[in-house]
Design a protein around this motif. Structure first.
Motif, PDB file in Angstrom:
ATOM      1  N   UNK A 168       0.771  -1.406  -0.053  1.00  0.00           N
ATOM      2  CA  UNK A 168       0.001   0.111   0.076  1.00  0.00           C
ATOM      3  C   UNK A 168       0.861   1.220  -0.028  1.00  0.00           C
ATOM      4  N   UNK A 169       1.951   1.242   0.707  1.00  0.00           N
ATOM      5  CA  UNK A 169       2.896   2.194   0.763  1.00  0.00           C
ATOM      6  C   UNK A 169       3.559   2.693  -0.305  1.00  0.00           C
ATOM      7  N   UNK A 170       3.788   1.690  -1.410  1.00  0.00           N
ATOM      8  CA  UNK A 170       4.649   1.721  -2.370  1.00  0.00           C
ATOM      9  C   UNK A 170       3.383   2.173  -3.436  1.00  0.00           C
ATOM     10  N   UNK A 171       2.543   1.419  -3.721  1.00  0.00           N
ATOM     11  CA  UNK A 171       1.713   1.671  -4.834  1.00  0.00           C
ATOM     12  C   UNK A 171       0.791   2.778  -4.927  1.00  0.00           C
ATOM     13  N   UNK A 172       0.173   3.047  -3.572  1.00  0.00           N
ATOM     14  CA  UNK A 172      -0.799   4.102  -3.341  1.00  0.00           C
ATOM     15  C   UNK A 172      -0.137   5.196  -2.355  1.00  0.00           C
ATOM     16  N   UNK A 173       0.448   4.891  -1.638  1.00  0.00           N
ATOM     17  CA  UNK A 173       1.022   5.988  -0.585  1.00  0.00           C
ATOM     18  C   UNK A 173       1.851   6.798  -1.301  1.00  0.00           C
ATOM     19  N   UNK A 174       2.470   6.626  -2.390  1.00  0.00           N
ATOM     20  CA  UNK A 174       3.221   7.342  -3.375  1.00  0.00           C
ATOM     21  C   UNK A 174       2.532   8.749  -3.805  1.00  0.00           C
ATOM     22  N   UNK A 175       1.198   8.484  -3.980  1.00  0.00           N
ATOM     23  CA  UNK A 175       0.459   9.699  -4.233  1.00  0.00           C
ATOM     24  C   UNK A 175       0.106  10.730  -2.872  1.00  0.00           C
ATOM     25  N   UNK A 176       0.100  10.184  -1.918  1.00  0.00           N
ATOM     26  CA  UNK A 176      -0.135  10.848  -0.528  1.00  0.00           C
ATOM     27  C   UNK A 176       1.151  11.564  -0.070  1.00  0.00           C
ATOM     28  N   UNK A 177       2.291  10.799  -0.248  1.00  0.00           N
ATOM     29  CA  UNK A 177       3.475  11.397   0.243  1.00  0.00           C
ATOM     30  C   UNK A 177       3.784  12.519  -0.563  1.00  0.00           C
ATOM     31  N   UNK A 178       3.502  12.315  -1.961  1.00  0.00           N
ATOM     32  CA  UNK A 178       3.701  13.421  -2.790  1.00  0.00           C
ATOM     33  C   UNK A 178       2.730  14.712  -2.405  1.00  0.00           C
ATOM     34  N   UNK A 179       1.529  14.422  -2.119  1.00  0.00           N
ATOM     35  CA  UNK A 179       0.803  15.498  -1.414  1.00  0.00           C
ATOM     36  C   UNK A 179       1.261  16.313  -0.448  1.00  0.00           C
ATOM     37  N   UNK A 180       1.772  15.412   0.416  1.00  0.00           N
ATOM     38  CA  UNK A 180       2.323  15.918   1.648  1.00  0.00           C
ATOM     39  C   UNK A 180       3.482  17.121   1.355  1.00  0.00           C
ATOM     40  N   UNK A 181       4.323  16.812   0.262  1.00  0.00           N
ATOM     41  CA  UNK A 181       5.345  17.618  -0.130  1.00  0.00           C
ATOM     42  C   UNK A 181       4.938  19.005  -0.743  1.00  0.00           C
ATOM     43  N   UNK A 182       3.772  18.612  -1.371  1.00  0.00           N
ATOM     44  CA  UNK A 182       3.222  19.841  -2.170  1.00  0.00           C
ATOM     45  C   UNK A 182       2.751  20.758  -1.194  1.00  0.00           C
ATOM     46  N   UNK A 183       2.254  20.540  -0.032  1.00  0.00           N
ATOM     47  CA  UNK A 183       1.802  21.468   0.878  1.00  0.00           C
ATOM     48  C   UNK A 183       2.874  21.956   1.790  1.00  0.00           C
ATOM     49  N   UNK A 184       3.898  20.893   2.209  1.00  0.00           N
ATOM     50  CA  UNK A 184       4.773  21.266   3.151  1.00  0.00           C
ATOM     51  C   UNK A 184       6.346  21.250   2.966  1.00  0.00           C
ATOM     52  N   UNK A 185       6.714  20.966   1.600  1.00  0.00           N
ATOM     53  CA  UNK A 185       8.104  21.108   1.215  1.00  0.00           C
ATOM     54  C   UNK A 185       8.896  19.914   1.306  1.00  0.00           C
ATOM     55  N   UNK A 186      10.342  19.749   1.592  1.00  0.00           N
ATOM     56  CA  UNK A 186      10.920  18.596   1.668  1.00  0.00           C
ATOM     57  C   UNK A 186      10.860  18.243   3.286  1.00  0.00           C
ATOM     58  N   UNK A 187      11.394  16.904   3.061  1.00  0.00           N
ATOM     59  CA  UNK A 187      11.333  16.054   4.502  1.00  0.00           C
ATOM     60  C   UNK A 187      12.833  16.079   4.930  1.00  0.00           C
ATOM     61  N   UNK A 188      12.943  16.198   6.301  1.00  0.00           N
ATOM     62  CA  UNK A 188      14.006  16.206   7.212  1.00  0.00           C
ATOM     63  C   UNK A 188      14.637  14.892   7.636  1.00  0.00           C
ATOM     64  N   UNK A 189      13.661  14.050   8.179  1.00  0.00           N
ATOM     65  CA  UNK A 189      13.962  13.076   8.594  1.00  0.00           C
ATOM     66  C   UNK A 189      12.616  12.095   8.842  1.00  0.00           C
ATOM     67  N   UNK A 190      12.732  10.674   9.054  1.00  0.00           N
ATOM     68  CA  UNK A 190      11.332   9.808   9.204  1.00  0.00           C
ATOM     69  C   UNK A 190      12.054   8.821  10.503  1.00  0.00           C
TER      70      UNK A 190
END
Length: 362
Positions: A168-190
């Motif tokens: 789910x993370x790979x196939x569909x989560x890709x969309x959601x993670x890209x949306x997060x960056x659209x609103x919030x910019x780059x990630x620093x850590x996970x």
């Protein structure tokens, strides 16, 4: 005179097919000629030729690219096991690329594709079609205008069907993670943990993933992303939970309210103007967020705007709205979940490990 763009399409019937319409979108784009289509499944070639309107068909995409010399190649199939190989060949033949998501199975492969394209000043657009939705653009305007106050966190979930967890993370989560960056910019850590049947995954849980993903594990995962602006994002997925797959999407939580949205070009969204984030504690209700569509609907609408934007980017020597760097960033957010689990600690970006972390589990 206006240039006529020569486009070639690559698909793999039975192995990701032609993605979500990446083969037929070109028929409605002005100034485009579909010169050829390649599919290694011989029984599907005749249908692909008719469907795409291509002039010629090939069983071997390398032969097609070498002979046809297209300006743009559409790497259409959902399976990602050959995305790297195909993109590298396209770069060798000096072709710009429109590619189905996800990008590549590993960050090393993503790095190699980007380096090859950069060396020849080529462009790549990834089919995260939510980026082109007029609704998501309106939502960002609303957030910027403070309609939900100060943004304090983002929560995303996958579709959580039979693919819940790692797939789910790979196939569909890709969309959601890209949306997060659209609103919030780059990630620093996970920071993340991945489980299978209730226990933390080990190398014994790793299997060959569907859709050419490669080594894969986990039916449940929890990830926290620290963005450079200090606002956290969360992504969770559990296989077949009690509840509706309609949770798939992203919710933005602000000091004065929340915005809930699905994915895709024809995404749905609503705003709750209440700082408790619950309509049960006030008279506030979820209000639909609407925006006027710019042409086609569904996947076709998103693809249409994406390829028009790709052509614009080529002409202007700029980057597409959702480009190869965005594609790699989403892949890095995915890989970071498994890398954090492997190391049992918070991992910083860019990740030092550019291979699949699941191949290194103990």
């Amino acid at each position: 005179m206006q240039k006529t763009w020569r486009v070639a399409v690559i698909g793999r019937s039975g192995k990701g097919n032609y993605g979500h319409g990446l083969d037929v979108v070109w028929k409605d784009v002005p100034g485009v000629e579909v010169v050829a289509v390649a599919d290694d499944n011989k029984s599907s070639l005749a249908d692909a030729l008719e469907r795409t309107g291509a002039k010629r068909s090939y069983l071997n995409y390398k032969q097609m690219l070498a002979k046809e010399k297209p300006d743009i190649v559409s790497i259409s199939q959902r399976w990602i096991d050959q995305h790297h190989e195909m993109a590298m060949e396209a770069a060798e033949q000096e072709c710009h690329i429109y590619m189905e998501k996800p990008f590549t199975p590993t960050l090393r492969e993503a790095d190699e594709v980007i380096a090859a394209l950069e060396s020849k000043h080529l462009k790549l657009a990834i089919a995260h079609t939510t980026r082109y939705s007029p609704v998501i653009a309106k939502i960002r305007e609303m957030v910027t205008a403070g309609e939900i106050g100060t943004l304090v966190e983002m929560r995303g979930r996958g579709k959580e069907d039979g693919r819940g967890g790692g797939e789910d993370l790979w196939v569909l989560g890709s969309h959601v993670l890209d949306m997060m960056r659209y609103f919030n910019g780059d990630v620093e850590a996970c920071s993340a943990r991945v489980f299978n049947e209730g226990h933390p995954i080990t190398k014994e849980d790793v299997v060959a993933g569907n859709e050419g993903i490669g080594p894969l594990a986990g039916d449940t995962l929890f990830a926290t992303y620290e963005f450079q602006n200090g606002i956290p994002g969360y992504f969770n997925s559990t296989r077949n939970p009690a509840g509706s797959p309609g949770r798939f999407g992203l919710t933005l939580f602000g000091s004065k309210g929340a915005i809930r949205m699905t994915t895709g070009y024809t995404m749905e969204a609503a705003i709750l103007r209440n700082g408790t984030w619950s309509p049960h504690f006030s008279k506030a209700q979820w209000e639909p967020i609407k925006a006027e569509e710019k042409g086609h609907s569904g996947h076709g609408g998103g693809n249409h705007l994406a390829v028009l934007d790709l052509i614009r980017a080529i002409n202007e020597d700029s980057q597409p709205i959702c480009n190869m760097y965005d594609a790699r960033a989403a892949t890095e957010m995915i890989a970071a979940v498994f890398e954090s689990h492997r190391q049992e600690t918070r991992v910083e970006f860019p990740l030092e490990n550019r291979e699949n972390p699941l191949t290194m589990l103990s």
